[in-house]
Design a protein around this motif. Structure first.
Motif, PDB file in Angstrom:
ATOM      1  N   LEU A 141       0.828  -1.204   0.000  1.00  0.00           N
ATOM      2  CA  LEU A 141       0.000   0.000   0.000  1.00  0.00           C
ATOM      3  C   LEU A 141       0.863   1.254   0.000  1.00  0.00           C
ATOM      4  O   LEU A 141       0.554   2.233  -0.694  1.00  0.00           O
ATOM      5  CB  LEU A 141      -0.913   0.001   1.237  1.00  0.00           C
ATOM      6  CG  LEU A 141      -1.995  -1.070   1.285  1.00  0.00           C
ATOM      7  CD1 LEU A 141      -2.626  -1.122   2.666  1.00  0.00           C
ATOM      8  CD2 LEU A 141      -3.060  -0.807   0.230  1.00  0.00           C
ATOM      9  N   ILE A 142       1.946   1.226   0.770  1.00  0.00           N
ATOM     10  CA  ILE A 142       2.817   2.398   0.882  1.00  0.00           C
ATOM     11  C   ILE A 142       3.450   2.745  -0.460  1.00  0.00           C
ATOM     12  O   ILE A 142       3.427   3.898  -0.905  1.00  0.00           O
ATOM     13  CB  ILE A 142       3.901   2.167   1.950  1.00  0.00           C
ATOM     14  CG1 ILE A 142       3.268   2.046   3.338  1.00  0.00           C
ATOM     15  CG2 ILE A 142       4.929   3.307   1.945  1.00  0.00           C
ATOM     16  CD1 ILE A 142       4.225   1.584   4.421  1.00  0.00           C
ATOM     17  N   ILE A 143       4.011   1.736  -1.144  1.00  0.00           N
ATOM     18  CA  ILE A 143       4.747   2.017  -2.388  1.00  0.00           C
ATOM     19  C   ILE A 143       3.820   2.278  -3.565  1.00  0.00           C
ATOM     20  O   ILE A 143       4.276   2.756  -4.618  1.00  0.00           O
ATOM     21  CB  ILE A 143       5.721   0.865  -2.725  1.00  0.00           C
ATOM     22  CG1 ILE A 143       4.959  -0.439  -2.970  1.00  0.00           C
ATOM     23  CG2 ILE A 143       6.762   0.703  -1.622  1.00  0.00           C
ATOM     24  CD1 ILE A 143       5.848  -1.597  -3.384  1.00  0.00           C
ATOM     25  N   THR A 144       2.536   1.985  -3.418  1.00  0.00           N
ATOM     26  CA  THR A 144       1.584   2.310  -4.480  1.00  0.00           C
ATOM     27  C   THR A 144       0.741   3.538  -4.149  1.00  0.00           C
ATOM     28  O   THR A 144      -0.110   3.937  -4.941  1.00  0.00           O
ATOM     29  CB  THR A 144       0.648   1.112  -4.768  1.00  0.00           C
ATOM     30  OG1 THR A 144      -0.010   0.718  -3.549  1.00  0.00           O
ATOM     31  CG2 THR A 144       1.430  -0.053  -5.338  1.00  0.00           C
ATOM     32  N   THR A 145       0.974   4.122  -2.978  1.00  0.00           N
ATOM     33  CA  THR A 145       0.258   5.339  -2.583  1.00  0.00           C
ATOM     34  C   THR A 145       1.124   6.580  -2.759  1.00  0.00           C
ATOM     35  O   THR A 145       0.647   7.622  -3.231  1.00  0.00           O
ATOM     36  CB  THR A 145      -0.196   5.248  -1.113  1.00  0.00           C
ATOM     37  OG1 THR A 145      -1.099   4.153  -0.962  1.00  0.00           O
ATOM     38  CG2 THR A 145      -0.908   6.536  -0.673  1.00  0.00           C
ATOM     39  N   PHE A 146       2.411   6.475  -2.396  1.00  0.00           N
ATOM     40  CA  PHE A 146       3.305   7.633  -2.452  1.00  0.00           C
ATOM     41  C   PHE A 146       4.369   7.446  -3.533  1.00  0.00           C
ATOM     42  O   PHE A 146       5.022   6.392  -3.575  1.00  0.00           O
ATOM     43  CB  PHE A 146       3.993   7.840  -1.103  1.00  0.00           C
ATOM     44  CG  PHE A 146       3.045   8.061   0.038  1.00  0.00           C
ATOM     45  CD1 PHE A 146       2.361   9.263   0.169  1.00  0.00           C
ATOM     46  CD2 PHE A 146       2.821   7.057   0.975  1.00  0.00           C
ATOM     47  CE1 PHE A 146       1.479   9.470   1.219  1.00  0.00           C
ATOM     48  CE2 PHE A 146       1.948   7.256   2.029  1.00  0.00           C
ATOM     49  CZ  PHE A 146       1.265   8.463   2.145  1.00  0.00           C
ATOM     50  N   ALA A 189       7.329  10.712   3.110  1.00  0.00           N
ATOM     51  CA  ALA A 189       6.055  10.058   3.418  1.00  0.00           C
ATOM     52  C   ALA A 189       6.210   8.546   3.457  1.00  0.00           C
ATOM     53  O   ALA A 189       5.596   7.864   4.297  1.00  0.00           O
ATOM     54  CB  ALA A 189       5.003  10.454   2.386  1.00  0.00           C
ATOM     55  N   ILE A 190       7.037   8.016   2.567  1.00  0.00           N
ATOM     56  CA  ILE A 190       7.287   6.566   2.531  1.00  0.00           C
ATOM     57  C   ILE A 190       7.988   6.136   3.818  1.00  0.00           C
ATOM     58  O   ILE A 190       7.575   5.175   4.484  1.00  0.00           O
ATOM     59  CB  ILE A 190       8.133   6.192   1.296  1.00  0.00           C
ATOM     60  CG1 ILE A 190       7.332   6.456   0.011  1.00  0.00           C
ATOM     61  CG2 ILE A 190       8.567   4.728   1.371  1.00  0.00           C
ATOM     62  CD1 ILE A 190       8.145   6.262  -1.259  1.00  0.00           C
ATOM     63  N   ILE A 191       9.049   6.857   4.182  1.00  0.00           N
ATOM     64  CA  ILE A 191       9.789   6.529   5.406  1.00  0.00           C
ATOM     65  C   ILE A 191       8.888   6.695   6.630  1.00  0.00           C
ATOM     66  O   ILE A 191       8.878   5.857   7.538  1.00  0.00           O
ATOM     67  CB  ILE A 191      11.040   7.417   5.534  1.00  0.00           C
ATOM     68  CG1 ILE A 191      12.026   7.083   4.407  1.00  0.00           C
ATOM     69  CG2 ILE A 191      11.702   7.229   6.899  1.00  0.00           C
ATOM     70  CD1 ILE A 191      13.228   7.999   4.339  1.00  0.00           C
ATOM     71  N   GLY A 192       8.115   7.779   6.650  1.00  0.00           N
ATOM     72  CA  GLY A 192       7.212   8.025   7.768  1.00  0.00           C
ATOM     73  C   GLY A 192       6.187   6.922   7.930  1.00  0.00           C
ATOM     74  O   GLY A 192       5.870   6.510   9.058  1.00  0.00           O
ATOM     75  N   ASN A 193       5.671   6.420   6.797  1.00  0.00           N
ATOM     76  CA  ASN A 193       4.709   5.327   6.850  1.00  0.00           C
ATOM     77  C   ASN A 193       5.353   4.041   7.336  1.00  0.00           C
ATOM     78  O   ASN A 193       4.762   3.314   8.135  1.00  0.00           O
ATOM     79  CB  ASN A 193       4.093   5.107   5.472  1.00  0.00           C
ATOM     80  CG  ASN A 193       2.792   5.849   5.276  1.00  0.00           C
ATOM     81  OD1 ASN A 193       1.713   5.260   5.246  1.00  0.00           O
ATOM     82  ND2 ASN A 193       2.880   7.162   5.170  1.00  0.00           N
ATOM     83  N   ILE A 194       6.542   3.754   6.849  1.00  0.00           N
ATOM     84  CA  ILE A 194       7.223   2.520   7.252  1.00  0.00           C
ATOM     85  C   ILE A 194       7.473   2.501   8.758  1.00  0.00           C
ATOM     86  O   ILE A 194       7.264   1.486   9.432  1.00  0.00           O
ATOM     87  CB  ILE A 194       8.545   2.348   6.484  1.00  0.00           C
ATOM     88  CG1 ILE A 194       8.253   2.058   5.006  1.00  0.00           C
ATOM     89  CG2 ILE A 194       9.389   1.220   7.091  1.00  0.00           C
ATOM     90  CD1 ILE A 194       9.494   2.033   4.125  1.00  0.00           C
ATOM     91  N   ALA A 237      -0.830   5.111   4.479  1.00  0.00           N
ATOM     92  CA  ALA A 237      -1.330   4.428   3.285  1.00  0.00           C
ATOM     93  C   ALA A 237      -2.307   3.320   3.666  1.00  0.00           C
ATOM     94  O   ALA A 237      -3.298   3.081   2.977  1.00  0.00           O
ATOM     95  CB  ALA A 237      -0.167   3.860   2.472  1.00  0.00           C
ATOM     96  N   ASN A 238      -1.993   2.622   4.754  1.00  0.00           N
ATOM     97  CA  ASN A 238      -2.924   1.654   5.333  1.00  0.00           C
ATOM     98  C   ASN A 238      -3.792   2.438   6.312  1.00  0.00           C
ATOM     99  O   ASN A 238      -3.421   2.652   7.463  1.00  0.00           O
ATOM    100  CB  ASN A 238      -2.156   0.539   6.047  1.00  0.00           C
ATOM    101  CG  ASN A 238      -3.059  -0.598   6.505  1.00  0.00           C
ATOM    102  OD1 ASN A 238      -4.268  -0.415   6.666  1.00  0.00           O
ATOM    103  ND2 ASN A 238      -2.482  -1.767   6.709  1.00  0.00           N
ATOM    104  N   ASP A 239      -4.946   2.883   5.852  1.00  0.00           N
ATOM    105  CA  ASP A 239      -5.749   3.862   6.595  1.00  0.00           C
ATOM    106  C   ASP A 239      -5.931   3.557   8.081  1.00  0.00           C
ATOM    107  O   ASP A 239      -5.769   4.455   8.922  1.00  0.00           O
ATOM    108  CB  ASP A 239      -7.119   4.029   5.925  1.00  0.00           C
ATOM    109  CG  ASP A 239      -7.016   4.742   4.581  1.00  0.00           C
ATOM    110  OD1 ASP A 239      -6.048   5.508   4.402  1.00  0.00           O
ATOM    111  OD2 ASP A 239      -7.877   4.538   3.721  1.00  0.00           O
TER     112      ASP A 239
END
Length: 335
Positions: free
Chosen positions: A84-89, A96-101, A115-117
């Motif tokens: 979800l992360i790599i297909t959202t940002f 944003a990718i690092i923050g989500n991870i 990305a994963n709501d």
């Protein structure tokens, strides 16, 4: 299975099902399903606060506590959320990718979100764990840790100020959000439970919990969240921990769902995506939308249980193994 925390697993099942049914049924069935997802989150947060104090040991220092929470939260989250992360940002939004991870909160970024709501709640959890770890730097005694953690939460509410929510994960908003009081209340419940060993029959506890849920979802809905969801959630967890465990097939089923609640919570977003596509290719037919939603809810629970058995539990076993822990402790001592 008969122990004093069995009912916590049942509550986890109920809370997870509240969130899932809210996401599938709020627009069709409506009624309580418009609100029960938020109520489920409050219950999860009270449970989290309770368990952190209840399971605290004198040999668990600040660092070991935080590492144990990272090992519990991140492996399954990353496995489920990376697609979800790599297909959202886009890659240009690397922050944003690092923050989500790493489940980092936003710093007043309007377009930053998970990305994963449903994972916005994990950002709240990690902030609570940071506060709890800070308390452990001062003392390892549960009652002192409880007082310090509660003081940190209340101080943030009083002095941080007003911030916009921004993707539900803005740091300033989180620190000043009354939702954090659920963690504090859970901590206090653990101290009270250790002090006063009241026990009530399962049937009495079940009736009280159903009554409190009705109040939260039907009677108190016009009120501020801390009153309509927070106080009933605190009361429900209090009732659950003093209620004797139940029995029977239905109780065991909910216990299994409770075991898998984290997997269900994180993975059901994929079933929602499939559900929306299924409804779209069927021309948004209301009949299909209404009745298929129940099928997809069942699929969400089933997939979550499978993920728990095949990924979550093996990960937990791996990251709590003596080999992993021994190697980590050796590196820390050398550092």
């Amino acid at each position: 299975m008969k122990n004093e925390l069995d009912n916590i697993q049942i509550l986890r099942a109920v809370a997870a099902l509240m969130v899932v049914t809210n996401h599938f049924l709020s627009g069709t069935v409506g009624g309580i399903f418009k609100y029960n997802g938020g109520f489920g989150v409050d219950i999860f947060f009270v449970i989290s606060g309770f368990l952190m104090i209840y399971t605290q040991r004198d040999d668990k220092n600040s660092l070991s506590f935080f590492i144990s929470r990272v090992k519990r939260i991140y492996p399954l989250y990353i496995v489920i959320s990376i697609p979800l992360i790599i297909t959202t940002f886009p890659l240009e939004r690397l922050h944003a990718i690092i923050g989500n991870i790493f489940l980092l909160p936003g710093l007043n970024y309007p377009n930053y979100h998970m990305a994963n709501d449903p994972a916005w709640t994990l950002v709240y959890e990690m902030i609570f764990y940071v506060m709890f770890s800070g308390a452990l730097l001062i003392s390892r005694k549960p009652i002192i840790v409880c007082l310090i953690t509660c003081s940190i939460i209340i101080s943030c509410l009083l002095f941080v100020g007003d911030y916009k929510r921004y993707g539900w994960v803005n740091l300033g908003f989180i620190l000043s959000d009354k939702l954090m009081l659920n963690f504090a209340a859970g901590c206090v419940l653990a101290i009270l439970f250790k002090t006063f060993r009241l026990r009530i029959r399962f049937s009495v506890g079940a009736i009280l919990i159903v009554t409190l849920s009705y109040l939260a979802l039907k009677t108190l809905t016009p009120l501020d969240r801390i009153y309509k969801y927070g106080l009933p959630a605190i009361a429900i967890v209090a009732v659950a921990i003093v209620t004797k465990p139940g029995s029977g097939l239905f109780y065991q089923l909910f216990h299994k769902i409770g075991d898998a609640s984290y997997s269900i919570y994180l993975s059901h977003i994929y079933i929602i995506i499939l559900f929306k596509k299924f409804v779209a290719i069927n021309h948004n037919n209301w009949f299909i939308l209404y009745y298929s939603s129940f099928f997809f809810i069942a699929v969400s629970v089933f997939i979550g249980i499978i993920l728990c058995l095949k990924i979550e539990k093996p990960f937990n076993k791996l990251f709590t193994s003596k080999v992993i822990n021994g190697s980590l402790k050796k590196k820390l001592s050398q550092g």
